[in-house]
Write a protein that holds these residues in place. Sequence first.
Motif, mmCIF file in Angstrom:
data_model
loop_
_atom_site.group_PDB
_atom_site.id
_atom_site.type_symbol
_atom_site.label_atom_id
_atom_site.label_comp_id
_atom_site.label_asym_id
_atom_site.label_seq_id
_atom_site.Cartn_x
_atom_site.Cartn_y
_atom_site.Cartn_z
ATOM 1 N N THR A 257 0.822 -1.218 0.000
ATOM 2 C CA THR A 257 0.000 0.000 0.000
ATOM 3 C C THR A 257 0.851 1.260 0.000
ATOM 4 O OG1 THR A 257 -0.157 -0.108 2.405
ATOM 5 C CG2 THR A 257 -1.943 -1.125 1.130
ATOM 6 N N HIS A 258 2.174 1.121 0.138
ATOM 7 C CA HIS A 258 3.101 2.250 0.127
ATOM 8 C C HIS A 258 4.286 1.919 -0.770
ATOM 9 C CE1 HIS A 258 0.922 2.841 3.916
ATOM 10 N NE2 HIS A 258 1.262 4.114 3.830
ATOM 11 N N PRO A 259 4.959 2.932 -1.283
ATOM 12 C CA PRO A 259 6.178 2.659 -2.059
ATOM 13 C C PRO A 259 7.218 1.961 -1.181
ATOM 14 C CG PRO A 259 5.444 4.926 -2.379
ATOM 15 C CD PRO A 259 4.604 4.357 -1.280
ATOM 16 N N LEU A 260 7.962 1.074 -1.793
ATOM 17 C CA LEU A 260 8.988 0.331 -1.067
ATOM 18 C C LEU A 260 10.264 1.154 -0.959
ATOM 19 C CD1 LEU A 260 8.469 -3.154 -2.727
ATOM 20 C CD2 LEU A 260 7.784 -2.469 -0.424
ATOM 21 N N PRO A 261 10.981 1.012 0.152
ATOM 22 C CA PRO A 261 12.267 1.711 0.279
ATOM 23 C C PRO A 261 13.312 1.021 -0.591
ATOM 24 C CG PRO A 261 11.938 0.263 2.156
ATOM 25 C CD PRO A 261 10.674 0.205 1.338
ATOM 26 N N ASP A 262 14.454 1.669 -0.750
ATOM 27 C CA ASP A 262 15.564 1.031 -1.447
ATOM 28 C C ASP A 262 16.069 -0.113 -0.575
ATOM 29 O OD1 ASP A 262 15.493 2.739 -3.621
ATOM 30 O OD2 ASP A 262 16.946 4.135 -2.769
ATOM 31 N N ILE A 263 16.129 -1.302 -1.158
ATOM 32 C CA ILE A 263 16.607 -2.486 -0.464
ATOM 33 C C ILE A 263 17.650 -3.127 -1.370
ATOM 34 C CG2 ILE A 263 15.997 -4.750 0.480
ATOM 35 C CD1 ILE A 263 13.105 -3.693 0.802
ATOM 36 N N GLU B 145 12.356 -7.775 -9.113
ATOM 37 C CA GLU B 145 13.269 -8.899 -9.177
ATOM 38 C C GLU B 145 14.075 -8.921 -7.895
ATOM 39 O OE1 GLU B 145 15.710 -8.678 -12.659
ATOM 40 O OE2 GLU B 145 14.054 -9.188 -13.985
ATOM 41 N N ILE B 146 14.214 -10.115 -7.328
ATOM 42 C CA ILE B 146 15.031 -10.288 -6.136
ATOM 43 C C ILE B 146 16.275 -11.067 -6.546
ATOM 44 C CG2 ILE B 146 15.169 -11.355 -3.845
ATOM 45 C CD1 ILE B 146 12.145 -10.927 -3.582
ATOM 46 N N GLU B 147 17.433 -10.473 -6.283
ATOM 47 C CA GLU B 147 18.681 -11.166 -6.581
ATOM 48 C C GLU B 147 18.821 -12.342 -5.621
ATOM 49 O OE1 GLU B 147 21.892 -8.381 -6.267
ATOM 50 O OE2 GLU B 147 21.082 -7.096 -7.842
ATOM 51 N N LYS B 148 19.084 -13.510 -6.159
ATOM 52 C CA LYS B 148 19.160 -14.712 -5.321
ATOM 53 C C LYS B 148 20.274 -14.609 -4.280
ATOM 54 C CE LYS B 148 17.044 -17.903 -8.553
ATOM 55 N NZ LYS B 148 17.215 -19.126 -9.342
ATOM 56 N N GLY C 98 19.522 -5.617 -3.372
ATOM 57 C CA GLY C 98 19.123 -6.913 -3.918
ATOM 58 C C GLY C 98 17.698 -6.944 -4.438
ATOM 59 N N LEU C 99 16.957 -5.826 -4.283
ATOM 60 C CA LEU C 99 15.580 -5.737 -4.788
ATOM 61 C C LEU C 99 15.531 -4.691 -5.880
ATOM 62 C CD1 LEU C 99 12.526 -6.538 -4.447
ATOM 63 C CD2 LEU C 99 12.350 -4.526 -2.969
ATOM 64 N N LEU C 100 15.127 -5.096 -7.068
ATOM 65 C CA LEU C 100 15.029 -4.182 -8.200
ATOM 66 C C LEU C 100 13.561 -4.045 -8.584
ATOM 67 C CD1 LEU C 100 16.339 -2.490 -10.456
ATOM 68 C CD2 LEU C 100 16.560 -4.596 -11.763
ATOM 69 N N ILE C 101 12.978 -2.878 -8.329
ATOM 70 C CA ILE C 101 11.586 -2.618 -8.687
ATOM 71 C C ILE C 101 11.527 -2.368 -10.189
ATOM 72 C CG2 ILE C 101 9.558 -1.154 -8.325
ATOM 73 C CD1 ILE C 101 10.427 -2.707 -5.820
ATOM 74 N N LYS C 102 10.745 -3.181 -10.887
ATOM 75 C CA LYS C 102 10.627 -3.042 -12.339
ATOM 76 C C LYS C 102 9.469 -2.132 -12.729
ATOM 77 C CE LYS C 102 13.192 -5.567 -14.528
ATOM 78 N NZ LYS C 102 14.410 -5.087 -15.136
ATOM 79 N N ARG C 103 8.366 -2.242 -11.984
ATOM 80 C CA ARG C 103 7.179 -1.453 -12.339
ATOM 81 C C ARG C 103 6.245 -1.358 -11.147
ATOM 82 N NH1 ARG C 103 2.578 -2.942 -16.776
ATOM 83 N NH2 ARG C 103 1.479 -0.977 -16.609
ATOM 84 N N ARG C 104 5.715 -0.183 -10.923
ATOM 85 C CA ARG C 104 4.699 0.033 -9.896
ATOM 86 C C ARG C 104 3.387 0.268 -10.631
ATOM 87 N NH1 ARG C 104 2.718 -0.262 -5.070
ATOM 88 N NH2 ARG C 104 1.869 1.570 -4.112
ATOM 89 N N PHE C 105 2.385 -0.551 -10.327
ATOM 90 C CA PHE C 105 1.094 -0.432 -10.986
ATOM 91 C C PHE C 105 0.277 0.653 -10.287
ATOM 92 C CE2 PHE C 105 2.567 -4.770 -11.615
ATOM 93 C CZ PHE C 105 2.510 -4.872 -13.002
ATOM 94 N N SER C 106 -0.346 1.522 -11.054
ATOM 95 C CA SER C 106 -1.085 2.630 -10.458
ATOM 96 C C SER C 106 -2.528 2.265 -10.113
ATOM 97 C CB SER C 106 -1.066 3.846 -11.390
ATOM 98 O OG SER C 106 -1.598 3.496 -12.655
ATOM 99 N N ILE C 107 -3.116 1.328 -10.810
ATOM 100 C CA ILE C 107 -4.515 0.973 -10.571
ATOM 101 C C ILE C 107 -4.658 0.024 -9.391
ATOM 102 C CG2 ILE C 107 -6.536 -0.139 -11.597
ATOM 103 C CD1 ILE C 107 -5.566 0.861 -14.305
#
Length: 144
Positions: free
Chosen positions: A81-87, A105-108, A89-98
């Motif tokens: 329900t909120h934007p994710l912080p920078d983590i 992608e999570i780096e193994k 090993g976690l690469l945000i590809k797309r945030r859906f607006s609807i």
Amino acid sequence: MSQFTLITGDIVSYDSNQVATINATGEIKINRFAEPLFIPDSAKAAIELGRLDDNLFNLKKLLRSGYADPCPTTRVLIETTHPLPDIEGLLIKRRFSIIDFCSAEIEKSHSKAVLDTLLKLEYVQQIQLDEVMQLQPPVQFSKQ
């Protein structure tokens, strides 16, 4: 045998419906579709609470989606329900607006730390496998 580094950091191998643990603790379950799941001990509570989808541990789906090692990442959908912080090993590809989801992608190599961080965030509702269907080319019939 295919080897998998799961989102929990546990490592298992899978071939012909046979599951073997390499660096993992947990249990093997068979779902209603006769697909094998390896449920790590560290993930049981989050699965029971609905925060982790059990398809993250469905070895047949992971194999079909091309997530066997040495694939360096696992694609997930994160309901938040909120934007994710920078983590790391976690690469945000797309945030859906609807809808309240993002594709990531999570780096193994960082999967356990990323998962632990995500599960500590109260606004992260659920983490699901972003299943990628591998399309098979049509079978060619030879004329005789």
